[in-house]
Scaffold this motif. Structure first.
Motif, mmCIF file in Angstrom:
data_model
loop_
_atom_site.group_PDB
_atom_site.id
_atom_site.type_symbol
_atom_site.label_atom_id
_atom_site.label_comp_id
_atom_site.label_asym_id
_atom_site.label_seq_id
_atom_site.Cartn_x
_atom_site.Cartn_y
_atom_site.Cartn_z
ATOM 1 N N GLU A 4 -26.104 56.787 8.367
ATOM 2 C CA GLU A 4 -27.143 56.396 7.600
ATOM 3 C C GLU A 4 -28.479 56.395 8.012
ATOM 4 O OE1 GLU A 4 -27.149 52.526 5.235
ATOM 5 O OE2 GLU A 4 -25.388 51.893 6.877
ATOM 6 N N CYS A 5 -29.308 57.182 7.203
ATOM 7 C CA CYS A 5 -30.760 57.418 7.503
ATOM 8 C C CYS A 5 -31.547 57.537 6.399
ATOM 9 C CB CYS A 5 -30.595 58.854 8.511
ATOM 10 S SG CYS A 5 -32.422 59.074 9.128
ATOM 11 N N TYR A 6 -32.890 57.161 6.410
ATOM 12 C CA TYR A 6 -33.692 57.159 5.165
ATOM 13 C C TYR A 6 -33.992 58.666 4.851
ATOM 14 C CZ TYR A 6 -33.645 52.457 5.573
ATOM 15 O OH TYR A 6 -33.354 50.890 5.692
ATOM 16 N N ASP A 7 -33.865 59.547 6.134
ATOM 17 C CA ASP A 7 -34.248 60.877 5.986
ATOM 18 C C ASP A 7 -32.870 61.729 5.999
ATOM 19 O OD1 ASP A 7 -35.120 63.346 6.788
ATOM 20 O OD2 ASP A 7 -35.634 63.280 8.660
ATOM 21 N N GLY A 10 -32.207 64.111 8.780
ATOM 22 C CA GLY A 10 -31.920 63.299 10.181
ATOM 23 C C GLY A 10 -30.597 62.963 10.213
ATOM 24 N N ALA A 11 -30.171 62.465 8.972
ATOM 25 C CA ALA A 11 -28.373 62.263 9.267
ATOM 26 C C ALA A 11 -27.649 63.251 9.348
ATOM 27 C CB ALA A 11 -28.353 61.343 7.832
ATOM 28 N N TYR A 14 -27.928 64.084 12.968
ATOM 29 C CA TYR A 14 -27.012 63.169 13.801
ATOM 30 C C TYR A 14 -25.322 63.421 13.737
ATOM 31 C CZ TYR A 14 -29.862 60.937 17.159
ATOM 32 O OH TYR A 14 -30.847 60.643 18.259
ATOM 33 N N PHE A 37 -26.367 54.235 12.145
ATOM 34 C CA PHE A 37 -27.759 53.922 11.468
ATOM 35 C C PHE A 37 -29.132 54.705 12.356
ATOM 36 C CE2 PHE A 37 -31.315 51.235 10.549
ATOM 37 C CZ PHE A 37 -31.528 51.573 9.320
ATOM 38 N N VAL A 38 -29.454 55.429 11.782
ATOM 39 C CA VAL A 38 -30.896 55.931 12.393
ATOM 40 C C VAL A 38 -32.069 55.669 11.431
ATOM 41 C CG1 VAL A 38 -31.593 57.771 13.515
ATOM 42 C CG2 VAL A 38 -29.293 58.123 13.326
ATOM 43 N N ASN A 39 -32.948 55.180 12.008
ATOM 44 C CA ASN A 39 -34.173 55.025 11.175
ATOM 45 C C ASN A 39 -35.405 55.647 11.917
ATOM 46 O OD1 ASN A 39 -36.449 54.075 9.670
ATOM 47 N ND2 ASN A 39 -35.653 52.063 9.648
ATOM 48 N N PHE A 45 -31.561 52.857 16.667
ATOM 49 C CA PHE A 45 -30.386 53.539 16.477
ATOM 50 C C PHE A 45 -29.100 52.699 16.637
ATOM 51 C CE2 PHE A 45 -26.626 56.440 17.744
ATOM 52 C CZ PHE A 45 -26.951 57.511 17.059
#
Length: 186
Positions: A4-7, A10-11, A14, A37-39, A45
């Motif tokens: 999960e990532c808002y970008d 980026g998801a 990763y 989960f990355v934000n 993280f």
């Protein structure tokens, strides 16, 4: 595997990193599921990994035969499974000096005194070995500089929250959600 990532990019990055590290460490077959989960906005993280079931611990008596010769005051050990010999010697060298262990041939060991209690010595613990390998993967996956780490692992789930700031309660809650989902097979 869910990252999960808002970008979205980026998801994807990763996910590639995680897959590559798991492939390098040959962990793919040992893991049931993974949630991350990355934000990029908040330096956080979160990673939760559900391990597959492993075999039970291997005790010395499972891979060797023991006998005590009272007359010579020597415990003789005959190793039945050569695959465990490096583990056996490593464990014994932690207890005794190398000079105290006589090895007349590849499969036979002799130790002075009555050492029959060694039968219950754990020679191999697949669960701990897998945990160690997964922690190695996690520390390779974590972003550089994320030195504040909260380990939230349970029996079969290894979960960490990592950041370079103070860990927020919402991040811990997110990790707890991941743990619950992995426990329920979601």
């Amino acid at each position: 595997m869910l990252v999960e990532c808002y970008d979205k990019k980026g998801a994807e990055v990763y996910e590639i990193i995680i897959k590559q590290i798991f492939q390098d460490l040959v962990l793919g077959a040992s893991v049931d599921d993974l949630k991350a989960f990355v934000n990029p906005d908040d330096p956080v993280f979160i990673l939760a990994i559900k391990m597959k079931k492993t075999s039970t611990v291997v005790e010395f008596k499972d891979v060797a035969s023991f006998s005590y010769n009272k007359q010579n005051d020597v415990t003789m050990i005959l190793v039945d499974d050569e695959n465990y010999l490096p583990n056996i010697l490593n464990k014994l060298w932690r207890i005794f000096s190398r000079d105290e262990i006589y090895q007349p041939n590849r499969y036979q060991l002799e130790i002075s005194g009555n050492q029959m209690d060694l039968e219950n010595l754990v020679i191999d613990d697949p669960h701990s070995n897998l945990q160690r390998r997964i922690y190695d993967a996690i520390f390779r996956i974590l972003p550089e500089g994320f030195k504040i780490i909260k380990d939230m692992s349970t029996k079969d789930i290894i979960a960490v929250v990592a950041t370079d700031e103070l860990i927020m309660d919402s991040w811990i809650e997110k990790a707890e959600e991941y743990i619950a989902e992995l426990n329920n097979g979601m």
